[in-house]
Design an enzyme around this catalytic site. Structure first.
Site, PDB file in Angstrom:
ATOM      1  N   THR A  19      70.318 137.480  75.232  1.00 16.13           N
ATOM      2  CA  THR A  19      69.573 136.227  75.382  1.00 16.13           C
ATOM      3  C   THR A  19      69.721 135.325  74.176  1.00 16.13           C
ATOM      4  O   THR A  19      69.665 134.102  74.289  1.00 16.13           O
ATOM      5  CB  THR A  19      68.086 136.547  75.639  1.00 16.13           C
ATOM      6  N   SER A  66      72.952 143.045  77.600  1.00 13.02           N
ATOM      7  CA  SER A  66      72.946 144.390  77.006  1.00 13.02           C
ATOM      8  C   SER A  66      72.727 145.494  78.035  1.00 13.02           C
ATOM      9  O   SER A  66      72.967 146.668  77.739  1.00 13.02           O
ATOM     10  CB  SER A  66      71.927 144.486  75.871  1.00 13.02           C
ATOM     11  N   THR A  99      68.192 142.176  73.980  1.00  6.32           N
ATOM     12  CA  THR A  99      67.037 142.983  73.574  1.00  6.32           C
ATOM     13  C   THR A  99      66.805 144.195  74.475  1.00  6.32           C
ATOM     14  O   THR A  99      66.142 145.139  74.074  1.00  6.32           O
ATOM     15  CB  THR A  99      65.750 142.129  73.562  1.00  6.32           C
ATOM     16  N   ASP A 100      67.368 144.160  75.698  1.00 12.76           N
ATOM     17  CA  ASP A 100      66.996 145.211  76.664  1.00 12.76           C
ATOM     18  C   ASP A 100      67.438 146.606  76.240  1.00 12.76           C
ATOM     19  O   ASP A 100      66.730 147.586  76.496  1.00 12.76           O
ATOM     20  CB  ASP A 100      67.563 144.881  78.051  1.00 12.76           C
TER      21      ASP A 100
HETATM   22  C1  SIN Z   1      69.941 141.350  77.361  1.00 15.36           C
HETATM   23  O1  SIN Z   1      69.357 142.362  76.978  1.00 15.36           O
HETATM   24  O2  SIN Z   1      71.154 141.170  77.194  1.00 15.36           O
HETATM   25  C2  SIN Z   1      69.203 140.291  78.095  1.00 15.36           C
HETATM   26  C3  SIN Z   1      67.786 140.187  77.689  1.00 15.36           C
HETATM   27  C4  SIN Z   1      67.561 139.819  76.264  1.00 15.36           C
HETATM   28  O3  SIN Z   1      68.451 139.725  75.426  1.00 15.36           O
HETATM   29  O4  SIN Z   1      66.357 139.599  75.933  1.00 15.36           O
END
Ligand code: SIN
Length: 335
Positions: A19, A66, A99-100
Site C-alpha cells: 500500500t 504482500s 503490511t499484510d
Molecule cells: C499489502 O500488504 O501489500 C497490501 C496492504 C498493505 O500494504 O497495507
C-alpha cells in the site's frame, strides 16, 4: 546531536510494493486503491525530507501486494538484503513492504541475514492518494531509524506509526487503523522528533547470532498452517501432508488445545513422520509443553509464544538443520 559536517549515512532502499506504493483516485475513500503501482524512485521523490537524513540508493526488487509473497520471493529478499549489508558502501537497509505479511518477511530476515547493520521494514496502511496518508511519515521514520548509529545490532525492526518493533514480536493486529502494528511485550522504542528513542532490548538471538544459513538453500521445507476452530476437520491436515508438508503448525484454540476427536488422526500423521507444532490462535501468550496436550507422549512441538505464521517460518528453518524432537523444540525456546 547531529554532526552537520559528517557525510550522511548510505541507506539502501529496497522496494517490494504494498500500500505504501499504492494509488487510488484522489478523493476516493482510502480503501479503494490498487497496491504496488508506484515505483521506488517516485516514492522517495514525493518525500524531500529523506534527502536530509541519508544518501539513498533505491532499487525495485519486487512490485507486489504482500499477500503474493511466496517462500521463493522471501528467499530472494533475504539474499538481496544480505548482499546489500555485506557492501562497504551500504550502512543500513530500509525495505518498503505491504503490511499484510510484513511481520513474516521481517522475521525471516531477522533469522537469516547475518549482519549487525540496521535493517528496517516499513509500509503504509493508506495509499499516498488518501487523505492523511501515513506512508511518507513512516518512510522518513524508517530511514531515520536505519541511519541512526544506535540502531546497530538490534536485529530487524518494523517501523510504523512512530513505533519501533522487533521483527520477532510484531504483528499486524488491526485491518484498517494506522496503529495496526503491536508487539505483545511492547515496542522496543519510539521515533521521537525524528530520532529513535529506545526503551527495551531484544532478548532472543537474531541476525549475527542466528544459526540459520540460507546461502546455499534451494527451497524452504514445506510447512503448513491449519486454523483451529470449533468443528474443525482432520482432512485439512491431510491436504498439507498430500502436498509434502514436513510439519504442520496448528493455530490452536486457547493454549493450543487439540480436539479429542483429532488425537488418533494426528498421532497417525506423526507416525508417518509429519511434525505437529502446537501454536495458539489467541495472538499472545505461551503454549506450554505437556500442559493441555501430552506433547512428550505424542512427540509434538510447542511454539512458546510465537504466532502461527512466524512459527511456520521458524519450523521451516529448523527443518533445514534439526531432525530430532529436542533440537526442534529448543529452537522455539531459543528464538
Ligand atoms: C499489502 O500488504 O501489500 C497490501 C496492504 C498493505 O500494504 O497495507
Amino acid at each position: 546531536m547531529t554532526n552537520l559536517s559528517a557525510p550522511l549515512p548510505r541507506i539502501a532502499l529496497v522496494a517490494t510494493g504494498g500500500t505504501i506504493a499504492g494509488a487510488g483516485a484522489e478523493g476516493e475513500p482510502s480503501a479503494a486503491y490498487q497496491a504496488a503501482v508506484i515505483g521506488a524512485d517516485d516514492l522517495i521523490a514525493r518525500v524531500p525530507q529523506l534527502a536530509r537524513l541519508a544518501q539513498l540508493q533505491t532499487e525495485q526488487l519486487l512490485q507486489i501486494d504482500s499477500a503474493d509473497f511466496t517462500d521463493d520471493k522471501l528467499l530472494t529478499l533475504a539474499r538481496r538484503v544480505a548482499t546489500l549489508c555485506d557492501r562497504e558502501d551500504v550502512d543500513g537497509v530500509v525495505i518498503t513492504h505491504g503490511t499484510d505479511t510484513m511481520e513474516e518477511s521481517a522475521y525471516f530476515l531477522h533469522l537469516t541475514v547475518n549482519s549487525a547493520k540496521p535493517i528496517v521494514v516499513t509500509g503504509a496502511m493508506r495509499p499516498g492518494t488518501a487523505l492523511a496518508a501515513d506512508g511518507p511519515a513512516n518512510l522518513v521514520h524508517a530511514v531515520a531509524v536505519a541511519a541512526h548509529p544506535s540502531t546497530q545490532g538490534r536485529g530487524v525492526l518494523v517501523v510504523m506509526n512512530e513505533e519501533i518493533h522487533s521483527a520477532r514480536d510484531v504483528a499486524k493486529v488491526h485491518a484498517m487503523r494506522l496503529d495496526a502494528f503491536a508487539s505483545p511485550h511492547g515496542a522496543l522504542g519510539l521515533v521521537v522528533e525524528g530520532v529513535p528513542r529506545w526503551y527495551r532490548q531484544v532478548a532472543r538471538p537474531h541476525t549475527t547470532q542466528s544459526e540459520f544459513d540460507i546461502t546455499t538453500l534451494g527451497a524452504l521445507p514445506l510447512v503448513g498452517v491449519v486454523a483451529g476452530h470449533a468443528g474443525m476437520r482432520a482432512e485439512v491436515f491431510d491436504a498439507w501432508v498430500a502436498m509434502g508438508a514436513r510439519a504442520i503448525v496448528y493455530a490452536g484454540v486457547g493454549g493450543g488445545t487439540v480436539p479429542a476427536y483429532l488425537l488418533d488422526h494426528l498421532t497417525a500423521l506423526r507416525e508417518r513422520g509429519v511434525w505437529l507444532v502446537r501454536a495458539t490462535r489467541t495472538g499472545a501468550g505461551p503454549v506450554i509443553r505437556n500442559a493441555n496436550a501430552q506433547d512428550d507422549a505424542h512427540d509434538w512441538i510447542v511454539t512458546d509464544d510465537q504466532s502461527p505464521p512466524k512459527a511456520r517460518l521458524l519450523s521451516a528453518l529448523a527443518l533445514t538443520r534439526h531432525v530430532d524432537t529436542t533440537a526442534f523444540q529448543q529452537v522455539f525456546y531459543r528464538y
